[in-house]
Scaffold this motif. Structure first.
Motif, PDB file in Angstrom:
ATOM      1  N   THR A 101    -102.863  83.562   7.639  1.00  0.00           N
ATOM      2  CA  THR A 101    -102.773  84.196   8.959  1.00  0.00           C
ATOM      3  C   THR A 101    -103.885  83.735   9.886  1.00  0.00           C
ATOM      4  N   ASP A 102    -105.099  83.633   9.363  1.00  0.00           N
ATOM      5  CA  ASP A 102    -106.228  83.206  10.196  1.00  0.00           C
ATOM      6  C   ASP A 102    -106.026  81.785  10.715  1.00  0.00           C
ATOM      7  N   VAL A 103    -105.467  80.924   9.877  1.00  0.00           N
ATOM      8  CA  VAL A 103    -105.226  79.544  10.291  1.00  0.00           C
ATOM      9  C   VAL A 103    -104.188  79.502  11.408  1.00  0.00           C
ATOM     10  N   ILE A 104    -103.129  80.280  11.277  1.00  0.00           N
ATOM     11  CA  ILE A 104    -102.097  80.341  12.316  1.00  0.00           C
ATOM     12  C   ILE A 104    -102.716  80.815  13.630  1.00  0.00           C
ATOM     13  N   ASP A 105    -103.559  81.842  13.562  1.00  0.00           N
ATOM     14  CA  ASP A 105    -104.229  82.347  14.766  1.00  0.00           C
ATOM     15  C   ASP A 105    -105.080  81.266  15.416  1.00  0.00           C
ATOM     16  N   ARG A 106    -105.809  80.500  14.605  1.00  0.00           N
ATOM     17  CA  ARG A 106    -106.684  79.467  15.159  1.00  0.00           C
ATOM     18  C   ARG A 106    -105.870  78.336  15.798  1.00  0.00           C
ATOM     19  N   LEU A 107    -104.749  77.972  15.198  1.00  0.00           N
ATOM     20  CA  LEU A 107    -103.901  76.939  15.793  1.00  0.00           C
ATOM     21  C   LEU A 107    -103.366  77.405  17.147  1.00  0.00           C
ATOM     22  N   LEU A 108    -102.964  78.666  17.214  1.00  0.00           N
ATOM     23  CA  LEU A 108    -102.454  79.203  18.476  1.00  0.00           C
ATOM     24  C   LEU A 108    -103.561  79.290  19.524  1.00  0.00           C
ATOM     25  N   ILE A 109    -104.755  79.703  19.103  1.00  0.00           N
ATOM     26  CA  ILE A 109    -105.872  79.781  20.041  1.00  0.00           C
ATOM     27  C   ILE A 109    -106.195  78.393  20.595  1.00  0.00           C
ATOM     28  N   GLY A 110    -106.187  77.378  19.722  1.00  0.00           N
ATOM     29  CA  GLY A 110    -106.427  76.018  20.188  1.00  0.00           C
ATOM     30  C   GLY A 110    -105.382  75.569  21.191  1.00  0.00           C
ATOM     31  N   LEU A 111    -104.124  75.904  20.922  1.00  0.00           N
ATOM     32  CA  LEU A 111    -103.042  75.548  21.837  1.00  0.00           C
ATOM     33  C   LEU A 111    -103.206  76.251  23.181  1.00  0.00           C
ATOM     34  N   LEU A 112    -103.525  77.546  23.135  1.00  0.00           N
ATOM     35  CA  LEU A 112    -103.660  78.326  24.372  1.00  0.00           C
ATOM     36  C   LEU A 112    -104.917  77.953  25.148  1.00  0.00           C
ATOM     37  N   ALA A 113    -105.968  77.571  24.445  1.00  0.00           N
ATOM     38  CA  ALA A 113    -107.232  77.213  25.098  1.00  0.00           C
ATOM     39  C   ALA A 113    -107.270  75.751  25.528  1.00  0.00           C
ATOM     40  N   ASN A 114    -106.185  75.024  25.260  1.00  0.00           N
ATOM     41  CA  ASN A 114    -106.069  73.625  25.683  1.00  0.00           C
ATOM     42  C   ASN A 114    -107.183  72.769  25.081  1.00  0.00           C
ATOM     43  N   GLY A 115    -107.391  72.937  23.776  1.00  0.00           N
ATOM     44  CA  GLY A 115    -108.435  72.178  23.090  1.00  0.00           C
ATOM     45  C   GLY A 115    -107.913  71.511  21.844  1.00  0.00           C
ATOM     46  N   ASN A 116    -108.662  70.532  21.357  1.00  0.00           N
ATOM     47  CA  ASN A 116    -108.283  69.804  20.146  1.00  0.00           C
ATOM     48  C   ASN A 116    -108.921  70.459  18.928  1.00  0.00           C
ATOM     49  N   LEU A 117    -108.210  70.397  17.802  1.00  0.00           N
ATOM     50  CA  LEU A 117    -108.656  71.079  16.590  1.00  0.00           C
ATOM     51  C   LEU A 117    -108.869  70.092  15.454  1.00  0.00           C
ATOM     52  N   LEU A 118    -109.882  70.377  14.636  1.00  0.00           N
ATOM     53  CA  LEU A 118    -110.100  69.665  13.380  1.00  0.00           C
ATOM     54  C   LEU A 118    -109.816  70.642  12.253  1.00  0.00           C
ATOM     55  N   GLU A 173    -121.245  62.725  15.057  1.00  0.00           N
ATOM     56  CA  GLU A 173    -121.489  64.048  15.631  1.00  0.00           C
ATOM     57  C   GLU A 173    -120.931  64.165  17.049  1.00  0.00           C
ATOM     58  N   ALA A 174    -121.010  63.081  17.833  1.00  0.00           N
ATOM     59  CA  ALA A 174    -120.518  63.128  19.209  1.00  0.00           C
ATOM     60  C   ALA A 174    -119.020  63.413  19.256  1.00  0.00           C
ATOM     61  N   GLN A 175    -118.278  62.827  18.317  1.00  0.00           N
ATOM     62  CA  GLN A 175    -116.833  63.069  18.306  1.00  0.00           C
ATOM     63  C   GLN A 175    -116.507  64.436  17.717  1.00  0.00           C
ATOM     64  N   MET A 176    -117.266  64.866  16.729  1.00  0.00           N
ATOM     65  CA  MET A 176    -117.046  66.196  16.158  1.00  0.00           C
ATOM     66  C   MET A 176    -117.189  67.264  17.240  1.00  0.00           C
ATOM     67  N   ASP A 177    -118.163  67.039  18.143  1.00  0.00           N
ATOM     68  CA  ASP A 177    -118.426  68.019  19.194  1.00  0.00           C
ATOM     69  C   ASP A 177    -117.259  68.130  20.170  1.00  0.00           C
ATOM     70  N   ARG A 178    -116.407  67.094  20.234  1.00  0.00           N
ATOM     71  CA  ARG A 178    -115.278  67.119  21.162  1.00  0.00           C
ATOM     72  C   ARG A 178    -114.151  68.033  20.670  1.00  0.00           C
ATOM     73  N   PHE A 179    -114.162  68.366  19.388  1.00  0.00           N
ATOM     74  CA  PHE A 179    -113.157  69.293  18.887  1.00  0.00           C
ATOM     75  C   PHE A 179    -113.534  70.718  19.285  1.00  0.00           C
ATOM     76  N   LEU A 180    -112.567  71.420  19.826  1.00  0.00           N
ATOM     77  CA  LEU A 180    -112.823  72.793  20.258  1.00  0.00           C
ATOM     78  C   LEU A 180    -113.228  73.666  19.076  1.00  0.00           C
ATOM     79  N   MET A 181    -112.483  73.545  17.966  1.00  0.00           N
ATOM     80  CA  MET A 181    -112.768  74.340  16.771  1.00  0.00           C
ATOM     81  C   MET A 181    -112.610  73.489  15.523  1.00  0.00           C
ATOM     82  N   HIS A 182    -113.346  73.875  14.506  1.00  0.00           N
ATOM     83  CA  HIS A 182    -113.244  73.267  13.183  1.00  0.00           C
ATOM     84  C   HIS A 182    -112.698  74.339  12.246  1.00  0.00           C
TER      85      HIS A 182
END
Length: 329
Positions: A22-39, A161-170
């Protein structure tokens, strides 16, 4: 149907394919809604790819999957100019690569060499790619969801590290409890049986319509209007500032943190906090929203010291300590 109801419907559909995450599903949706990339990181077989595919198949959006390998070239991701013969003569025509989709699954991103990672970085950050001096923009709905295996090292290229920082969430995926694993067995068995049977026209007609892209854009507009008080803004800034001057909070934190989080962490707390509040049906952000998303935002932005490793402290442990020590608004 409102945008909020449609997003909750999307969440419900994803939960039918992903058991116990459930937490993973929530994080995927948050990334989609926040217009960010996820790792998305986890051991093999923990449904990283399946979770992203479950979201994509229920959206009215183009989906592409890139399997990263050490021999991949940047043009394999971005596309390339192809020479073709026409009535007017020979011309070079751009052939788009798999990055030109609404949802891009970058599978095992840490297997790609630096040049490929750099090409992906431009698409993630600038929402465009440049090929042969020509810039090609991405679709309005564009998100990269990358996966990586945390234990395999042979044939991998650690993300800088510079590219890792570009991901909204890990997002970290862990083993499910035994009860959920039983449900996974049943789910996959049912899917295999259904795949062997002929689908009737009635069954096809009963398949629900995909969630339209307009629901995502409408949700983002509503999230933009979520209220964030001055106290909450200061609370988010204090949490990030604590990673830069940890000695002001605790001697242990000072020993554990080498490099703190960048301002992107503050922006991510704001975006994800508002998305979390919107999913919960509130029109304001409270500390619970920030505390819910802060581990996924700090996890890849904190550079820990050798002393932290010696004390068996991970980024999540350090984040928990920061949350305990920073005063609530």
């Amino acid at each position: 149907m409102t945008a909020h109801a449609q997003i909750l419907d999307l969440k419900s559909r994803m939960a039918q394919s992903i058991i116990g995450q459930t937490d993973v599903i929530d994080r995927l949706l948050i990334g989609l809604l926040a217009n960010g990339n996820l790792l998305v990181e986890g051991l093999p077989g923990l449904a990283k790819t399946r979770a992203i595919k479950a979201m994509a198949k229920n959206l009215a959006a183009d989906f592409s999957r890139i399997q990263f390998t050490p021999d991949l070239l940047p043009s394999d991701v971005t596309g390339t100019e192809i020479y073709s013969q026409t009535e007017q003569g020979g011309i070079f025509k751009f052939s788009p690569g798999p990055i030109f989709a609404n949802i891009v699954l970058a599978d095992e991103i840490n297997r790609a060499p630096a040049k490929v990672q750099a090409a992906l970085l431009e698409a993630m950050e600038e929402r465009q790619v440049t090929v042969s001096g020509t810039t090609h923009t991405m679709e309005p709905l564009f998100i990269v969801m990358a996966t990586q295996n945390p234990v395999e090292q042979e044939g991998t290229y650690p993300l800088p590290e510079a590219q890792m920082d570009r991901f909204l969430m890990h997002v970290n995926i862990t083993y499910p409890p035994v009860e959920d694993e039983v449900e996974v067995i049943r789910l996959v068995r049912a899917e295999e049986i259904a795949a062997l049977q002929d689908r009737t026209e009635t069954e096809k007609a009963e398949k629900p319509d995909a969630i339209p892209q307009d629901a995502i854009f409408q949700a983002r507009a509503e999230i933009g209007r979520i209220h964030v008080s001055d106290l909450m803004e200061r609370y988010m800034a204090d949490l990030v500032y604590a990673t830069r001057e940890p000695e002001k909070l605790s001697p242990d934190l000072a020993r554990w943190i080498d490099i703190g989080a960048s301002p992107r962490a503050s922006l991510a707390l704001d975006k994800c906090g508002r998305a979390h509040a919107w999913l919960a049906g509130r029109d304001y952000v409270d500390p619970l929203d920030v505390r819910a998303v802060i581990p996924d935002i700090f996890r890849h932005r904190l550079t820990l010291s050798f002393e932290a490793q010696g004390d068996d402290k991970h980024a999540d442990d350090v984040t928990d300590e920061i949350v305990k020590l920073v005063a609530l608004p």
